[in-house]
Design a protein around this motif. Structure first.
Motif: not given
Length: 207
Positions: A150, A153-154, A157, A160, A162, A164-165, A168-169, A176, A180
């Motif tokens: 996570v 990914y952030v 990007r 973004v 959450l 979308q996180v 995509d993951l 998530t 976060s």
């Protein structure tokens, strides 16, 4: 000045706030003070804080009275201010106003500001609920592979939502949000907790 010993009584309902910022337990004298700790804990302008610091004496109606602020709050430069936490229903009487004015005067002579805060400032939605949620997961120190993914990914990007996180993951909403919150509490990820309830629709970003 004097030290106010913190003991439970019929008047005070002492609660313990686990503070990572202070690396200590902060003892509060009411639930409202406990909630105020949430704001102090996650305010980047606050370096540290203590509850029930050394008090001072002031004179009122010809008598010498003792007073202990609810908090002493320090910024990164070491400058501190006193805070009084009070329910708004208790601050309108002439007696309180006159006493508080004198307390402010003496505090200023000692080199400190004395600030009054009420539940109207402390228990604002959605920030208070977001801070409670954030604090719930702030003590988690074990870093999992999902948490690492996570954060990576952030960082990639930049900013973004959450959801979308999660998409995509390929991880769940619960995972998530928890991942976060852990990174937000450690300041590796940023989020605006003042405008809306924390959810998959929240925007997160890295500096």
């Amino acid at each position: 000045m004097f030290d106010q010993t913190k003991k439970a009584s019929f008047v005070h309902n002492i609660r313990k706030f686990m503070s990572l910022k202070n690396d200590a337990v902060v003892r509060t004298m009411s639930v409202l003070e406990y909630d105020f700790c949430l704001h102090l804990e996650y305010n980047p302008d606050v370096h540290s804080y203590v509850s029930q610091p050394n008090g001072f004496f002031y004179r009122f109606n010809g008598r010498k009275c003792r007073y202990t602020p609810d908090f002493q709050v320090f910024d990164s430069a070491g400058i501190s201010a006193f805070f009084e936490v009070k329910h708004s229903s208790k601050i309108s009487s002439p007696d309180f106003k006159a006493r508080f004015e004198e307390k402010v005067r003496v505090a200023n002579e000692l080199g400190h500001a004395l600030v009054l805060v009420t539940e109207k400032q402390i228990r604002l939605d959605p920030i208070i609920n977001n801070l409670k949620l954030l604090h719930r997961y702030s003590g988690l120190h074990t870093i999992t592979e999902i948490q690492k993914s996570v954060l990576a990914y952030v960082r990639k990007r930049g900013a973004v939502k959450l959801y979308q996180v999660a998409d995509d993951l390929g991880i769940s909403e619960h995972e998530t949000l928890i991942c976060s919150l852990c990174w937000i509490s450690s300041k590796k990820i940023n989020a605006n907790l003042k405008q809306e309830p924390f959810s998959l629709n929240s925007l997160v970003w890295c500096d």
